[in-house]
Design an enzyme around this catalytic site. Structure first.
Site, PDB file in Angstrom:
ATOM      1  N   HIS A  17      32.452  39.888  33.287  1.00 25.15           N
ATOM      2  CA  HIS A  17      32.850  39.756  34.700  1.00 25.15           C
ATOM      3  C   HIS A  17      34.367  39.815  34.779  1.00 25.15           C
ATOM      4  O   HIS A  17      35.049  38.799  34.643  1.00 25.15           O
ATOM      5  CB  HIS A  17      32.295  38.438  35.269  1.00 25.15           C
ATOM      6  CG  HIS A  17      32.490  38.278  36.747  1.00 25.15           C
ATOM      7  ND1 HIS A  17      31.629  37.552  37.536  1.00 25.15           N
ATOM      8  CD2 HIS A  17      33.450  38.746  37.590  1.00 25.15           C
ATOM      9  CE1 HIS A  17      32.049  37.568  38.786  1.00 25.15           C
ATOM     10  NE2 HIS A  17      33.173  38.281  38.843  1.00 25.15           N
ATOM     11  N   HIS A  19      37.325  42.089  37.012  1.00 23.92           N
ATOM     12  CA  HIS A  19      37.732  43.136  37.956  1.00 23.92           C
ATOM     13  C   HIS A  19      39.037  43.710  37.426  1.00 23.92           C
ATOM     14  O   HIS A  19      40.035  42.980  37.349  1.00 23.92           O
ATOM     15  CB  HIS A  19      37.949  42.554  39.350  1.00 23.92           C
ATOM     16  CG  HIS A  19      36.729  41.875  39.910  1.00 23.92           C
ATOM     17  ND1 HIS A  19      35.851  42.510  40.753  1.00 23.92           N
ATOM     18  CD2 HIS A  19      36.226  40.618  39.705  1.00 23.92           C
ATOM     19  CE1 HIS A  19      34.867  41.672  41.068  1.00 23.92           C
ATOM     20  NE2 HIS A  19      35.063  40.529  40.445  1.00 23.92           N
ATOM     21  N   HIS A 197      27.605  40.138  42.877  1.00 25.40           N
ATOM     22  CA  HIS A 197      28.145  38.808  43.114  1.00 25.40           C
ATOM     23  C   HIS A 197      27.221  38.122  44.122  1.00 25.40           C
ATOM     24  O   HIS A 197      26.939  38.685  45.190  1.00 25.40           O
ATOM     25  CB  HIS A 197      29.540  38.892  43.741  1.00 25.40           C
ATOM     26  CG  HIS A 197      30.638  39.259  42.802  1.00 25.40           C
ATOM     27  ND1 HIS A 197      30.607  40.384  42.031  1.00 25.40           N
ATOM     28  CD2 HIS A 197      31.824  38.636  42.519  1.00 25.40           C
ATOM     29  CE1 HIS A 197      31.735  40.443  41.320  1.00 25.40           C
ATOM     30  NE2 HIS A 197      32.487  39.392  41.584  1.00 25.40           N
ATOM     31  N   GLU A 200      28.450  32.703  45.003  1.00 23.52           N
ATOM     32  CA  GLU A 200      29.816  32.219  44.734  1.00 23.52           C
ATOM     33  C   GLU A 200      30.199  31.327  45.918  1.00 23.52           C
ATOM     34  O   GLU A 200      30.380  30.128  45.765  1.00 23.52           O
ATOM     35  CB  GLU A 200      30.776  33.409  44.580  1.00 23.52           C
ATOM     36  CG  GLU A 200      32.232  33.001  44.292  1.00 23.52           C
ATOM     37  CD  GLU A 200      33.189  34.198  44.258  1.00 23.52           C
ATOM     38  OE1 GLU A 200      32.858  35.263  44.803  1.00 23.52           O
ATOM     39  OE2 GLU A 200      34.294  34.040  43.680  1.00 23.52           O
ATOM     40  N   ASP A 278      37.137  36.972  35.541  1.00 24.61           N
ATOM     41  CA  ASP A 278      37.110  37.436  36.938  1.00 24.61           C
ATOM     42  C   ASP A 278      38.373  38.240  37.294  1.00 24.61           C
ATOM     43  O   ASP A 278      38.353  39.466  37.209  1.00 24.61           O
ATOM     44  CB  ASP A 278      36.893  36.243  37.886  1.00 24.61           C
ATOM     45  CG  ASP A 278      36.240  36.630  39.202  1.00 24.61           C
ATOM     46  OD1 ASP A 278      35.934  37.814  39.398  1.00 24.61           O
ATOM     47  OD2 ASP A 278      36.021  35.730  40.052  1.00 24.61           O
ATOM     48  N   ASP A 279      39.433  37.557  37.718  1.00 18.96           N
ATOM     49  CA  ASP A 279      40.696  38.206  38.098  1.00 18.96           C
ATOM     50  C   ASP A 279      41.836  37.456  37.408  1.00 18.96           C
ATOM     51  O   ASP A 279      42.562  36.683  38.044  1.00 18.96           O
ATOM     52  CB  ASP A 279      40.868  38.145  39.621  1.00 18.96           C
ATOM     53  CG  ASP A 279      39.738  38.844  40.348  1.00 18.96           C
ATOM     54  OD1 ASP A 279      39.723  40.087  40.366  1.00 18.96           O
ATOM     55  OD2 ASP A 279      38.841  38.138  40.864  1.00 18.96           O
TER      56      ASP A 279
HETATM   57  N1  HPA Z   1      34.390  37.578  44.363  1.00 15.10           N
HETATM   58  C1  HPA Z   1      34.184  38.589  45.209  1.00 15.10           C
HETATM   59  N2  HPA Z   1      34.886  39.706  45.190  1.00 15.10           N
HETATM   60  C2  HPA Z   1      35.835  39.836  44.262  1.00 15.10           C
HETATM   61  C3  HPA Z   1      36.102  38.820  43.374  1.00 15.10           C
HETATM   62  C4  HPA Z   1      35.327  37.630  43.415  1.00 15.10           C
HETATM   63  O1  HPA Z   1      35.494  36.661  42.652  1.00 15.10           O
HETATM   64  N3  HPA Z   1      37.123  39.263  42.590  1.00 15.10           N
HETATM   65  C5  HPA Z   1      37.436  40.506  42.998  1.00 15.10           C
HETATM   66  N4  HPA Z   1      36.659  40.867  44.022  1.00 15.10           N
HETATM   67 ZN    ZN Z   2      34.226  38.686  40.550  1.00 16.98          ZN
END
Ligand code: HPA
Ligand code: ZN
Length: 337
Positions: A17, A19, A197, A200, A278-279
């Site tokens: 996971h 991006h 996703h 969340e 994630d990011d």
């Molecule tokens: N959630 C949803 N969209 C996203 C995320 C995330 O954590 N990171 C980059 N796009």
């Molecule tokens: Zn994500």
């Protein structure tokens, strides 16, 4: 370096996971802004980092999409990927399945080809340089409509032999998986894997929809599934992999503090949970930082850490023989350390 950090760093692991646009560090953002003569709404690297104070997913997405505006050429996308893979390799990542958001780029006039070929060049370079393998997952932006997702799938057609699957990201609440049932069906019909996703910020119902309407092979985040015992049971029984992102959950206020993170409850419930970044450029850490933060806050032991790393290979889209090889090397490493 603590013992915990060096143990986690040494653990062979996969990242499931990530991006790629979310790995754009402020330093590279400035360098690309300069190279491409693009102006950005920040005066300095410190200024950028100070803006990374989010109270929810949308706060983050607004800044994340603005940052992506510096990415213009194949070389930019290749440099972005290379910077991520260098960090991932240093963190003991042996395989990574990366998300990209083509619509973030095609909507501002950057051709799909520039994005895909740039990333694929960075992926090939990482395999040659680090032996780190990777796969691409094309994410549809869920705040846009399903027609736009179909257009993106069409634009991707010449690259489908180099794209493993489709995913669903961006603003979750108000954009349920059901909105994308037909485009996911089309993608699966083309032989692509499906991930999304869900759970969340969105409710457990969105996870049910991702399972029953999108027929996902893997669930991204999934935290809120724990609110529904039947759903948790279904996920555990089916061996569904959850790609959990602790520092993201903290920065986006999905949890009030790391001590409230559900990672150990997920493992105890029999869920195949994994840890991911994630990011990482926006949330304060790469994959090792995520393992360490969760382990310290929730008292994960060595066996838990090895289980999480094993789950990352088991949940990957690698062929079974390659998964078995990674797991055997992981078990050998754990026995020797
Ligand atoms: N959630 C949803 N969209 C996203 C995320 C995330 O954590 N990171 C980059 N796009
Ligand atoms: Zn994500």
């Amino acid at each position: 370096m603590t013992n915990l950090t060096s143990f986690v760093q040494g653990l062979p692991k996969a990242e499931l996971h990530l991006h790629i646009e979310g790995s754009l560090e402020p330093e590279l953002m400035f360098a690309l802004a300069e190279r491409n003569k693009v102006s950005i709404p920040f005066a300095s690297v410190e200024d950028v980092r100070a803006a990374y104070d989010f109270s929810n997913l949308q706060d983050f997405l607004d800044i994340y999409y603005a940052g992506a505006n510096v990415l213009r050429t194949e070389a930019d996308f290749c440099d972005l990927a290379t910077a991520y893979f260098d960090r991932a390799a240093a963190d003991g990542v042996r395989h990574s399945e990366i998300f990209f958001d083509p619509q973030t780029h095609t909507d501002r006039g950057i051709p799909f080809q520039v994005v895909a070929d740039g990333l694929l060049a960075g992926m090939a370079e990482a395999e040659a340089k680090h032996g780190l393998t990777s796969k691409l997952i094309l994410c549809f932006l869920r705040h846009l409509d399903e027609d736009a997702a179909f257009e993106t799938l069409k634009a991707a057609e010449p690259w489908l032999d180099r794209i493993e699957g489709v995913g669903l990201d961006s603003s979750e609440v108000g954009h349920p998986p059901s909105k994308f049932a037909r485009v996911f069906e089309a993608a699966r019909g083309m032989g692509l894997k499906a991930v999304a996703h869900a759970g969340e910020e969105g409710p457990p119902e969105y996870v049910w929809e991702a399972l029953d309407l999108l027929h996902i092979d893997r669930l991204d985040h999934g935290n809120r599934a724990l609110e529904d015992a039947k759903l948790t049971e279904r996920l555990a029984q089916s061996g569904m992999t959850l790609t959990v992102c602790p520092l993201s959950n903290l920065k986006l206020c999905v949890i009030p503090d790391m001590a409230a993170h559900p990672i150990d409850r997920m493992l105890k419930a029999g869920l195949r949970a994994t840890i991911n970044s994630d990011d990482p450029a926006y949330f304060g850490g790469y994959v090792v930082d995520n393992y360490v933060a969760a382990a310290q806050a929730r008292g994960l032991d060595r066996d838990d850490l090895v289980t999480l790393a094993r789950n990352s290979f088991l949940g990957s889209f690698l062929p079974p023989a390659e998964i078995a090889g990674h797991v055997a090397r992981l078990d050998a490493w754990a026995a020797a350390n």
